[in-house]
Design a protein around this motif. Sequence first.
Motif, PDB file in Angstrom:
ATOM      1  N   MET A 148       0.838  -1.200   0.000  1.00  0.00           N
ATOM      2  CA  MET A 148       0.000   0.000   0.000  1.00  0.00           C
ATOM      3  C   MET A 148       0.879   1.258   0.000  1.00  0.00           C
ATOM      4  SD  MET A 148      -2.889   1.088   2.786  1.00  0.00           S
ATOM      5  CE  MET A 148      -4.380   0.188   2.405  1.00  0.00           C
ATOM      6  N   ARG A 149       0.511   2.237  -0.810  1.00  0.00           N
ATOM      7  CA  ARG A 149       1.329   3.448  -0.890  1.00  0.00           C
ATOM      8  C   ARG A 149       1.249   4.272   0.410  1.00  0.00           C
ATOM      9  NH1 ARG A 149      -0.528   8.241  -4.801  1.00  0.00           N
ATOM     10  NH2 ARG A 149       0.689   9.902  -3.832  1.00  0.00           N
ATOM     11  N   SER A 150       2.410   4.717   0.885  1.00  0.00           N
ATOM     12  CA  SER A 150       2.466   5.561   2.086  1.00  0.00           C
ATOM     13  C   SER A 150       2.646   7.013   1.672  1.00  0.00           C
ATOM     14  CB  SER A 150       3.674   5.195   2.956  1.00  0.00           C
ATOM     15  OG  SER A 150       3.532   3.904   3.437  1.00  0.00           O
ATOM     16  N   ILE A 151       1.877   7.878   2.271  1.00  0.00           N
ATOM     17  CA  ILE A 151       1.980   9.308   1.971  1.00  0.00           C
ATOM     18  C   ILE A 151       2.391  10.060   3.234  1.00  0.00           C
ATOM     19  CG2 ILE A 151       0.709  11.354   1.201  1.00  0.00           C
ATOM     20  CD1 ILE A 151      -0.870   9.540  -0.651  1.00  0.00           C
ATOM     21  N   VAL A 152       3.432  10.862   3.095  1.00  0.00           N
ATOM     22  CA  VAL A 152       3.988  11.609   4.227  1.00  0.00           C
ATOM     23  C   VAL A 152       3.225  12.920   4.404  1.00  0.00           C
ATOM     24  CG1 VAL A 152       6.080  12.726   5.128  1.00  0.00           C
ATOM     25  CG2 VAL A 152       6.269  10.627   3.734  1.00  0.00           C
TER      26      VAL A 152
ATOM     27  N   ALA B  63      -3.979  21.157  -3.577  1.00  0.00           N
ATOM     28  CA  ALA B  63      -2.641  20.567  -3.698  1.00  0.00           C
ATOM     29  C   ALA B  63      -2.565  19.203  -3.002  1.00  0.00           C
ATOM     30  CB  ALA B  63      -1.589  21.515  -3.137  1.00  0.00           C
ATOM     31  N   ILE B  64      -3.396  18.999  -1.984  1.00  0.00           N
ATOM     32  CA  ILE B  64      -3.450  17.673  -1.329  1.00  0.00           C
ATOM     33  C   ILE B  64      -3.929  16.636  -2.344  1.00  0.00           C
ATOM     34  CG2 ILE B  64      -4.681  16.282   0.403  1.00  0.00           C
ATOM     35  CD1 ILE B  64      -4.659  18.753   2.229  1.00  0.00           C
ATOM     36  N   TYR B  65      -5.019  16.967  -3.024  1.00  0.00           N
ATOM     37  CA  TYR B  65      -5.544  16.033  -4.035  1.00  0.00           C
ATOM     38  C   TYR B  65      -4.560  15.873  -5.202  1.00  0.00           C
ATOM     39  CZ  TYR B  65      -9.965  16.014  -1.549  1.00  0.00           C
ATOM     40  OH  TYR B  65     -10.910  15.847  -0.581  1.00  0.00           O
ATOM     41  N   GLY B  66      -3.930  16.965  -5.580  1.00  0.00           N
ATOM     42  CA  GLY B  66      -2.949  16.913  -6.665  1.00  0.00           C
ATOM     43  C   GLY B  66      -1.778  16.010  -6.307  1.00  0.00           C
ATOM     44  N   ALA B  67      -1.298  16.127  -5.075  1.00  0.00           N
ATOM     45  CA  ALA B  67      -0.165  15.303  -4.622  1.00  0.00           C
ATOM     46  C   ALA B  67      -0.539  13.825  -4.655  1.00  0.00           C
ATOM     47  CB  ALA B  67       0.254  15.717  -3.216  1.00  0.00           C
ATOM     48  N   ILE B  68      -1.739  13.530  -4.207  1.00  0.00           N
ATOM     49  CA  ILE B  68      -2.167  12.121  -4.212  1.00  0.00           C
ATOM     50  C   ILE B  68      -2.241  11.610  -5.656  1.00  0.00           C
ATOM     51  CG2 ILE B  68      -4.109  10.566  -3.709  1.00  0.00           C
ATOM     52  CD1 ILE B  68      -4.584  12.280  -1.161  1.00  0.00           C
ATOM     53  N   ALA B  69      -2.774  12.424  -6.549  1.00  0.00           N
ATOM     54  CA  ALA B  69      -2.925  12.000  -7.949  1.00  0.00           C
ATOM     55  C   ALA B  69      -1.577  11.798  -8.637  1.00  0.00           C
ATOM     56  CB  ALA B  69      -3.750  13.039  -8.713  1.00  0.00           C
ATOM     57  N   TYR B  70      -0.597  12.675  -8.352  1.00  0.00           N
ATOM     58  CA  TYR B  70       0.676  12.627  -9.084  1.00  0.00           C
ATOM     59  C   TYR B  70       1.791  11.884  -8.345  1.00  0.00           C
ATOM     60  CZ  TYR B  70      -0.871  15.852 -12.743  1.00  0.00           C
ATOM     61  OH  TYR B  70      -1.513  16.434 -13.791  1.00  0.00           O
ATOM     62  N   GLY B  71       1.466  11.303  -7.189  1.00  0.00           N
ATOM     63  CA  GLY B  71       2.478  10.477  -6.519  1.00  0.00           C
ATOM     64  C   GLY B  71       3.333  11.208  -5.507  1.00  0.00           C
ATOM     65  N   GLY B  72       2.845  12.310  -4.954  1.00  0.00           N
ATOM     66  CA  GLY B  72       3.657  13.082  -4.006  1.00  0.00           C
ATOM     67  C   GLY B  72       3.164  13.000  -2.581  1.00  0.00           C
TER      68      GLY B  72
ATOM     69  N   ALA C 244      -6.138  15.867   6.193  1.00  0.00           N
ATOM     70  CA  ALA C 244      -5.219  15.290   5.198  1.00  0.00           C
ATOM     71  C   ALA C 244      -5.153  13.772   5.373  1.00  0.00           C
ATOM     72  CB  ALA C 244      -3.832  15.920   5.332  1.00  0.00           C
ATOM     73  N   ALA C 245      -5.094  13.328   6.633  1.00  0.00           N
ATOM     74  CA  ALA C 245      -5.028  11.882   6.906  1.00  0.00           C
ATOM     75  C   ALA C 245      -6.296  11.187   6.420  1.00  0.00           C
ATOM     76  CB  ALA C 245      -4.819  11.642   8.396  1.00  0.00           C
ATOM     77  N   ARG C 246      -7.441  11.824   6.600  1.00  0.00           N
ATOM     78  CA  ARG C 246      -8.715  11.239   6.133  1.00  0.00           C
ATOM     79  C   ARG C 246      -8.733  11.127   4.607  1.00  0.00           C
ATOM     80  NH1 ARG C 246     -11.297  14.600   9.765  1.00  0.00           N
ATOM     81  NH2 ARG C 246     -11.981  15.994   8.107  1.00  0.00           N
ATOM     82  N   ILE C 247      -8.224  12.158   3.935  1.00  0.00           N
ATOM     83  CA  ILE C 247      -8.204  12.152   2.457  1.00  0.00           C
ATOM     84  C   ILE C 247      -7.275  11.034   1.965  1.00  0.00           C
ATOM     85  CG2 ILE C 247      -7.571  13.487   0.396  1.00  0.00           C
ATOM     86  CD1 ILE C 247      -8.424  16.030   1.973  1.00  0.00           C
TER      87      ILE C 247
ATOM     88  N   ALA D 236      -8.340   7.711  -0.231  1.00  0.00           N
ATOM     89  CA  ALA D 236      -7.719   7.420  -1.535  1.00  0.00           C
ATOM     90  C   ALA D 236      -7.112   6.015  -1.559  1.00  0.00           C
ATOM     91  CB  ALA D 236      -6.650   8.466  -1.841  1.00  0.00           C
ATOM     92  N   GLY D 237      -7.294   5.268  -0.463  1.00  0.00           N
ATOM     93  CA  GLY D 237      -6.783   3.900  -0.424  1.00  0.00           C
ATOM     94  C   GLY D 237      -5.298   3.832  -0.110  1.00  0.00           C
ATOM     95  N   CYS D 238      -4.768   4.887   0.483  1.00  0.00           N
ATOM     96  CA  CYS D 238      -3.347   4.921   0.851  1.00  0.00           C
ATOM     97  C   CYS D 238      -3.243   4.961   2.373  1.00  0.00           C
ATOM     98  CB  CYS D 238      -2.670   6.157   0.251  1.00  0.00           C
ATOM     99  SG  CYS D 238      -2.836   6.263  -1.540  1.00  0.00           S
ATOM    100  N   ARG D 239      -2.004   4.856   2.875  1.00  0.00           N
ATOM    101  CA  ARG D 239      -1.820   4.973   4.317  1.00  0.00           C
ATOM    102  C   ARG D 239      -0.920   6.162   4.646  1.00  0.00           C
ATOM    103  NH1 ARG D 239       3.159   2.510   5.552  1.00  0.00           N
ATOM    104  NH2 ARG D 239       2.775   2.458   7.776  1.00  0.00           N
ATOM    105  N   VAL D 240      -1.103   6.658   5.857  1.00  0.00           N
ATOM    106  CA  VAL D 240      -0.299   7.791   6.309  1.00  0.00           C
ATOM    107  C   VAL D 240       1.058   7.264   6.767  1.00  0.00           C
ATOM    108  CG1 VAL D 240      -0.142   9.665   7.998  1.00  0.00           C
ATOM    109  CG2 VAL D 240      -2.374   9.034   7.023  1.00  0.00           C
ATOM    110  N   ALA D 241       2.131   7.814   6.228  1.00  0.00           N
ATOM    111  CA  ALA D 241       3.478   7.364   6.581  1.00  0.00           C
ATOM    112  C   ALA D 241       3.788   7.690   8.038  1.00  0.00           C
ATOM    113  CB  ALA D 241       4.509   8.042   5.671  1.00  0.00           C
TER     114      ALA D 241
END
Length: 271
Positions: free
Chosen positions: A1-5, A209-218, A246-249, A253-258
Amino acid sequence: MRSIVITCAITGAETTRQDHPELPISPQEIADAAFESYLAGASILHLHVRDSEGQPTQNLAVFKEAIAQIRAKCDIIIEVTTGGAVGMDLDERLQPLILEPEMASLDCGTCNFGDEYIINTLPMIKEAAIQMERYKIHPTLECFDLSHIDTAKILIKESYLKPPFHFGFVLNVPGGINYDAETLGIFERRIPENSYWTAIGIGKANLNAIYGAIAYGGFIRVGFEDNIYYTKGVLAKNNAQLVERAARIIAAAGCRVATVQDVRKMFQLNG
Ligand code: ZN
């Protein structure tokens, strides 16, 4: 699962108590806000401090006090600012590096900043990179413009910077480049392969920018330095409320918070 910081920039240099009555200013307030943000999911704290009058300062003693108080509460990764505030010279801006935080911001170019401007010549950027290397500090390469990415690439080519690289795209500063998803995509495509990056959307661009980061891999940055509003015209309760959203978004999106452990591994930090 992708981790987002999630990075939280809780104070900054520009936001005032007039803008938001809950802006953390004293070392104690900064530590409390950092801890709440950490509990809400932030793994990196982007740290500015203020003097007793509430003005931005790069004073070593104040940084030391804030970091000690944060450390007494949690092991959130501390990224000190070396951007400082408008008008500070480089020596002043680099002062907190002596404290050997795990990370620091490294501004990669000169740009307009509201009615003012921030100066980062190539020699200044190189000097900041040398000092970060000296203290084993991992830089976040802050790019306020596409040309700043090209400048970072010069430093990479000349071995001032070592991978893994972490870029911060600062978009929507008044006088700078505006945020839109397409622009974010152009920034993302311009950085070296296998680099990490965080979208830093200023003001009303922050949520987009939160949604943009999730879409583009940031990754994501929130906090009162960048944005004080929860929705249009409604102030966020505190920094942690913006981190929670941000954590809820991220979860939606099916990712986890780093976690802080994830980030230390990704960026090869010493801990
Ligand atoms: Zn900052």
